[in-house]
Design a protein around this motif. Sequence first.
Motif, PDB file in Angstrom:
ATOM      1  N   SER A  17      72.846  10.214  50.411  1.00 25.23           N
ATOM      2  CA  SER A  17      74.140  10.452  51.066  1.00 25.23           C
ATOM      3  C   SER A  17      75.186   9.457  50.587  1.00 25.23           C
ATOM      4  O   SER A  17      74.853   8.330  50.221  1.00 25.23           O
ATOM      5  CB  SER A  17      73.989  10.317  52.582  1.00 25.23           C
ATOM      6  OG  SER A  17      73.104  11.281  53.108  1.00 25.23           O
ATOM      7  N   LEU A  18      76.411   9.898  50.622  1.00 23.06           N
ATOM      8  CA  LEU A  18      77.561   9.041  50.344  1.00 23.06           C
ATOM      9  C   LEU A  18      78.708   9.489  51.242  1.00 23.06           C
ATOM     10  O   LEU A  18      78.792  10.646  51.634  1.00 23.06           O
ATOM     11  CB  LEU A  18      78.022   9.158  48.885  1.00 23.06           C
ATOM     12  CG  LEU A  18      77.254   8.417  47.799  1.00 23.06           C
ATOM     13  CD1 LEU A  18      77.825   8.779  46.441  1.00 23.06           C
ATOM     14  CD2 LEU A  18      77.326   6.917  48.023  1.00 23.06           C
ATOM     15  N   ARG A  19      79.591   8.557  51.538  1.00 24.38           N
ATOM     16  CA  ARG A  19      80.805   8.896  52.272  1.00 24.38           C
ATOM     17  C   ARG A  19      82.004   8.440  51.464  1.00 24.38           C
ATOM     18  O   ARG A  19      82.098   7.262  51.099  1.00 24.38           O
ATOM     19  CB  ARG A  19      80.836   8.254  53.660  1.00 24.38           C
ATOM     20  CG  ARG A  19      82.108   8.586  54.437  1.00 24.38           C
ATOM     21  CD  ARG A  19      82.085   8.008  55.827  1.00 24.38           C
ATOM     22  NE  ARG A  19      81.062   8.639  56.654  1.00 24.38           N
ATOM     23  CZ  ARG A  19      80.913   8.381  57.956  1.00 24.38           C
ATOM     24  NH1 ARG A  19      81.722   7.517  58.562  1.00 24.38           N
ATOM     25  NH2 ARG A  19      79.962   8.982  58.635  1.00 24.38           N
ATOM     26  N   LEU A  20      82.901   9.360  51.215  1.00 24.88           N
ATOM     27  CA  LEU A  20      84.162   9.046  50.564  1.00 24.88           C
ATOM     28  C   LEU A  20      85.265   8.949  51.611  1.00 24.88           C
ATOM     29  O   LEU A  20      85.256   9.698  52.591  1.00 24.88           O
ATOM     30  CB  LEU A  20      84.535  10.134  49.551  1.00 24.88           C
ATOM     31  CG  LEU A  20      83.475  10.522  48.519  1.00 24.88           C
ATOM     32  CD1 LEU A  20      84.030  11.592  47.590  1.00 24.88           C
ATOM     33  CD2 LEU A  20      83.015   9.310  47.744  1.00 24.88           C
ATOM     34  N   SER A  21      86.191   8.054  51.382  1.00 25.99           N
ATOM     35  CA  SER A  21      87.324   7.915  52.292  1.00 25.99           C
ATOM     36  C   SER A  21      88.619   7.838  51.511  1.00 25.99           C
ATOM     37  O   SER A  21      88.633   7.398  50.355  1.00 25.99           O
ATOM     38  CB  SER A  21      87.175   6.657  53.154  1.00 25.99           C
ATOM     39  OG  SER A  21      86.093   6.793  54.047  1.00 25.99           O
ATOM     40  N   ALA A  61      83.697  24.783  50.142  1.00 24.77           N
ATOM     41  CA  ALA A  61      83.164  25.570  49.042  1.00 24.77           C
ATOM     42  C   ALA A  61      81.742  25.995  49.414  1.00 24.77           C
ATOM     43  O   ALA A  61      81.014  25.260  50.101  1.00 24.77           O
ATOM     44  CB  ALA A  61      83.158  24.746  47.765  1.00 24.77           C
ATOM     45  N   ASP A  62      81.349  27.168  48.943  1.00 25.62           N
ATOM     46  CA  ASP A  62      80.004  27.662  49.255  1.00 25.62           C
ATOM     47  C   ASP A  62      78.928  26.683  48.806  1.00 25.62           C
ATOM     48  O   ASP A  62      77.889  26.543  49.466  1.00 25.62           O
ATOM     49  CB  ASP A  62      79.778  29.015  48.580  1.00 25.62           C
ATOM     50  CG  ASP A  62      80.600  30.132  49.212  1.00 25.62           C
ATOM     51  OD1 ASP A  62      80.775  31.166  48.555  1.00 25.62           O
ATOM     52  OD2 ASP A  62      81.070  29.952  50.354  1.00 25.62           O
ATOM     53  N   SER A  63      79.178  26.011  47.710  1.00 28.94           N
ATOM     54  CA  SER A  63      78.168  25.125  47.125  1.00 28.94           C
ATOM     55  C   SER A  63      77.884  23.890  47.967  1.00 28.94           C
ATOM     56  O   SER A  63      76.856  23.233  47.770  1.00 28.94           O
ATOM     57  CB  SER A  63      78.598  24.700  45.717  1.00 28.94           C
ATOM     58  OG  SER A  63      79.851  24.045  45.762  1.00 28.94           O
ATOM     59  N   VAL A  64      78.778  23.552  48.888  1.00 29.76           N
ATOM     60  CA  VAL A  64      78.584  22.332  49.687  1.00 29.76           C
ATOM     61  C   VAL A  64      78.476  22.597  51.174  1.00 29.76           C
ATOM     62  O   VAL A  64      78.146  21.680  51.945  1.00 29.76           O
ATOM     63  CB  VAL A  64      79.725  21.318  49.443  1.00 29.76           C
ATOM     64  CG1 VAL A  64      79.910  21.058  47.958  1.00 29.76           C
ATOM     65  CG2 VAL A  64      81.032  21.784  50.074  1.00 29.76           C
ATOM     66  N   ARG A  65      78.733  23.829  51.588  1.00 28.37           N
ATOM     67  CA  ARG A  65      78.712  24.129  53.021  1.00 28.37           C
ATOM     68  C   ARG A  65      77.333  23.822  53.599  1.00 28.37           C
ATOM     69  O   ARG A  65      76.303  24.171  53.041  1.00 28.37           O
ATOM     70  CB  ARG A  65      79.063  25.602  53.257  1.00 28.37           C
ATOM     71  CG  ARG A  65      79.266  25.944  54.730  1.00 28.37           C
ATOM     72  CD  ARG A  65      79.749  27.367  54.924  1.00 28.37           C
ATOM     73  NE  ARG A  65      81.102  27.550  54.418  1.00 28.37           N
ATOM     74  CZ  ARG A  65      81.395  28.280  53.327  1.00 28.37           C
ATOM     75  NH1 ARG A  65      80.429  28.890  52.669  1.00 28.37           N
ATOM     76  NH2 ARG A  65      82.633  28.399  52.922  1.00 28.37           N
ATOM     77  N   GLY A  66      77.345  23.127  54.720  1.00 26.08           N
ATOM     78  CA  GLY A  66      76.098  22.738  55.364  1.00 26.08           C
ATOM     79  C   GLY A  66      75.590  21.374  54.921  1.00 26.08           C
ATOM     80  O   GLY A  66      74.712  20.799  55.577  1.00 26.08           O
ATOM     81  N   ARG A  67      76.126  20.860  53.834  1.00 24.50           N
ATOM     82  CA  ARG A  67      75.714  19.532  53.347  1.00 24.50           C
ATOM     83  C   ARG A  67      76.838  18.509  53.453  1.00 24.50           C
ATOM     84  O   ARG A  67      76.583  17.329  53.670  1.00 24.50           O
ATOM     85  CB  ARG A  67      75.264  19.626  51.885  1.00 24.50           C
ATOM     86  CG  ARG A  67      74.088  20.543  51.646  1.00 24.50           C
ATOM     87  CD  ARG A  67      73.592  20.445  50.204  1.00 24.50           C
ATOM     88  NE  ARG A  67      74.594  20.881  49.224  1.00 24.50           N
ATOM     89  CZ  ARG A  67      75.066  20.090  48.255  1.00 24.50           C
ATOM     90  NH1 ARG A  67      74.632  18.842  48.126  1.00 24.50           N
ATOM     91  NH2 ARG A  67      75.959  20.573  47.399  1.00 24.50           N
ATOM     92  N   PHE A  68      78.073  18.960  53.275  1.00 28.80           N
ATOM     93  CA  PHE A  68      79.232  18.076  53.314  1.00 28.80           C
ATOM     94  C   PHE A  68      80.021  18.328  54.600  1.00 28.80           C
ATOM     95  O   PHE A  68      80.093  19.455  55.097  1.00 28.80           O
ATOM     96  CB  PHE A  68      80.157  18.326  52.125  1.00 28.80           C
ATOM     97  CG  PHE A  68      79.613  17.921  50.784  1.00 28.80           C
ATOM     98  CD1 PHE A  68      78.289  17.546  50.605  1.00 28.80           C
ATOM     99  CD2 PHE A  68      80.459  17.897  49.688  1.00 28.80           C
ATOM    100  CE1 PHE A  68      77.803  17.162  49.372  1.00 28.80           C
ATOM    101  CE2 PHE A  68      79.990  17.523  48.430  1.00 28.80           C
ATOM    102  CZ  PHE A  68      78.659  17.167  48.274  1.00 28.80           C
ATOM    103  N   THR A  69      80.635  17.272  55.090  1.00 31.42           N
ATOM    104  CA  THR A  69      81.501  17.378  56.259  1.00 31.42           C
ATOM    105  C   THR A  69      82.785  16.617  55.999  1.00 31.42           C
ATOM    106  O   THR A  69      82.745  15.440  55.632  1.00 31.42           O
ATOM    107  CB  THR A  69      80.823  16.813  57.508  1.00 31.42           C
ATOM    108  OG1 THR A  69      79.585  17.495  57.742  1.00 31.42           O
ATOM    109  CG2 THR A  69      81.720  16.978  58.734  1.00 31.42           C
ATOM    110  N   ILE A  70      83.911  17.289  56.201  1.00 36.93           N
ATOM    111  CA  ILE A  70      85.212  16.627  56.074  1.00 36.93           C
ATOM    112  C   ILE A  70      85.732  16.335  57.467  1.00 36.93           C
ATOM    113  O   ILE A  70      85.617  17.156  58.385  1.00 36.93           O
ATOM    114  CB  ILE A  70      86.208  17.505  55.271  1.00 36.93           C
ATOM    115  CG1 ILE A  70      87.507  16.743  54.997  1.00 36.93           C
ATOM    116  CG2 ILE A  70      86.493  18.826  55.980  1.00 36.93           C
ATOM    117  CD1 ILE A  70      88.429  17.458  54.009  1.00 36.93           C
TER     118      ILE A  70
END
Length: 121
Positions: A17-21, A61-70
């Motif tokens: 996991s990583l978090r970008l800000s 994006a479909d490729s990240v849905r369920g894995r990424f959260t904004i």
Amino acid sequence: QVQLVESGGGLVQVGGSLRLSCAVLGNFVRINDMSWYRQAPGKQRELVARIITSAGLTSYADSVRGRFTIFRDNAKNTVSLQMNSLKPEDTADYYCNVRLLQTTTLFRDYWGQGTQVAVSS
């Protein structure tokens, strides 16, 4: 003048996991929406996730849905991207984008400088 300052990229193993800000600095009336884009080597820049700041509505994006959260902090004018279950195909330069009301009649887009995310297998 408005400036976007990004942080949080790096190297991580598959499944990590990583978090970008991204912090929005400067003078403006309000932020309309905040987004994260990414660009992998040899590929076009693509939209990863977007949040409408007033309503908190999000899209992915479909490729990240369920894995990424904004998510955003309206009081601090920041937007973050929590990235879980990372895959090698998530490797890219990630860019923060903000559409804001610069004056009472002018909308403008601003971009961050980009932060690199590398996922090793």
